[in-house]
Design an enzyme around this catalytic site. Structure first.
Site: not given
Ligand code: DSN
Length: 425
Positions: A49, A218, A227
């Protein structure tokens, strides 16, 4: 540990399905083997994170290098100065852009879903339409973006943000014109280039970065990566709304966007997918990818011509990019019937609303056909007539099981000429 044969057998079955069919879903593609290999690796075990150099966990020195490489390569691909490669998908990237730019209830202008837009551009069923005040522009009767309507709505409604981009639009965009009206009303222009990104990266379509403040994409459609999603800025700028950091300095747009991705809307980034994004961005920078982009456009134009020659009605009359939208009403077919019947012949595409459609989104009057995946498999312009002939045979014989089965066998034999992942055996 015992191998989970149940799951791996299903994965094998999916490989066989992909190999034996003609894949025409405009948003799909086949990544390289090394992109897939990068995804199945150990960074999946790592919590990271934060951002490179500023993480909330120890042991991030290697994933920092991976993420930095992905960012630097992406910046090179689109000649931009800042990028965030953490969004898990295009929808997540767009959610972060909304969070950075808009407060709940504020107004934005986007292309209507029924006219080729995307769910995240203000559909009432999506966070974008539920949380913010969505207003829409559409296309003209000729199927081209209705720039006059866009300008009129922008001047009248004064949205805070204007979104350009679509998921079923076969023409290029006039980004300059959109920026001009946005400047009149002080709006931010946000381009969602998820569909044509690979063609923009290779300089084959107009460059949205010249005129749009923020760009998202994307990574798995025409960019042919794993993806996922990304957000980019060519030029960073101080936010015009007076949002300050704790020291009292105006925050830049890149800071707001970084904060909107993490901690605003996501937790730990998928560093194994970011590694695969880095591999894909490296591939996009190669000469091979430039040839791929050119072939995509050549194939789409050849396919459009074959459809028109057989009496199919293409929205806007043709295509500038990788896809076409076909109105099947003159063939007395719905999109649903066409999709379901073509599926039986191993030809995969999706039903799609056409502009001013009189049928529900579950039925639709049209189909969307795209060539990025078959181009990756090696099909060229000359093969497009064969592909269209299979489609036409099926659509003209939707109740004839024998013809559909025969076409399925022909499709399978035809696609054997274009091996997919031969290394996988
Ligand atoms: N589902 C994608 C498409 O097919 O265009 C958009 O998110």
């Amino acid at each position: 540990m015992q191998k989970d044969t149940l799951v791996f057998d299903l994965i094998r079955k999916e490989l066989d399905r992909q190999r034996s069919g003609i894949e025409l879903i405009a948003s799909e593609n086949f990544t390289s083997l090394q992109v897939m290999q990068a995804m199945g690796t150990v960074p999946t075990n790592k919590y990271a994170e934060g951002y490179p150099g500023k993480r909330y966990y120890g042991g991030c020195e290697v994933v920092d290098e991976i993420e930095t490489l992905a960012i630097e390569r992406l910046k090179k691909v689109f000649n931009c100065s800042w990028a965030n490669v953490q969004p898990h998908s295009g929808a997540s990237a767009n959610a972060a852009v909304f969070l950075a730019v808009m407060k709940p209830g504020e107004k934005f202008l986007g292309l209507d879903l029924s006219m080729g837009g995307h769910l995240t551009h203000g559909s009432p069923a999506n966070f974008s339409g539920k949380t913010y005040h969505a207003i829409h522009y559409g296309v003209t009767k000729d199927g081209i973006i209705d720039y006059e309507q866009l300008e009129a709505k922008a001047r009248e409604e004064k949205p805070k943000m204007i979104i350009c981009g679509a998921s079923a639009y076969s023409r290029d965009w006039d980004y300059k014109r959109i920026r001009a009206v946005a400047d009149e009303i002080g709006a931010v222009v946000f381009a969602d280039i998820a569909h044509p990104a690979g063609l923009i990266a290779t300089g084959l379509l107009n460059d949205p970065f010249e005129h749009c403040h923020i760009v998202s994409s994307t990574t798995h459609k025409t960019l042919r990566g794993p993806r996922g999603g990304v957000i980019m800025l060519r030029n960073d700028f101080e936010n015009p709304w007076g949002i300050k950091d704790p020291k009292g300095n105006l925050r830049t747009m890149s800071q707001l966007l970084d904060l909107a991705v993490f901690p605003g809307s996501q937790g730990g980034p998928l560093e194994h997918v970011i590694a695969a994004k880095a591999v894909a961005f490296g591939e996009i920078l190669s000469e091979d990818f430039k040839s791929y982009g050119k072939q995509v456009i050549a194939n789409a134009q050849a396919m459009a011509k074959s459809f028109v020659n057989r009496g199919y009605q293409l929205i806007s009359g043709g295509t500038d990019n990788h896809l076409m939208l076909i109105d099947l009403r003159n063939k007395n077919l719905t999109g649903k019937k066409a999709q379901e019947t073509l599926d039986k012949a191993h030809i995969t595409l999706n039903k799609n609303a056409v502009p001013f459609d009189d049928k529900s989104p579950f039925v639709t009057s049209g189909i969307r056909v795209g060539v990025p995946a078959i181009t990756t498999r090696g099909l060229k312009e000359d093969h497009m007539e064969t592909v269209v002939s299979y489609i036409d045979t099926v659509l003209m014989n939707t109740d004839d099981e024998a013809t559909i089965n025969k076409t399925k066998d022909e499709v399978k034999a035809f696609m054997q000429q274009f091996p997919l992942y031969p290394e996988l055996g």
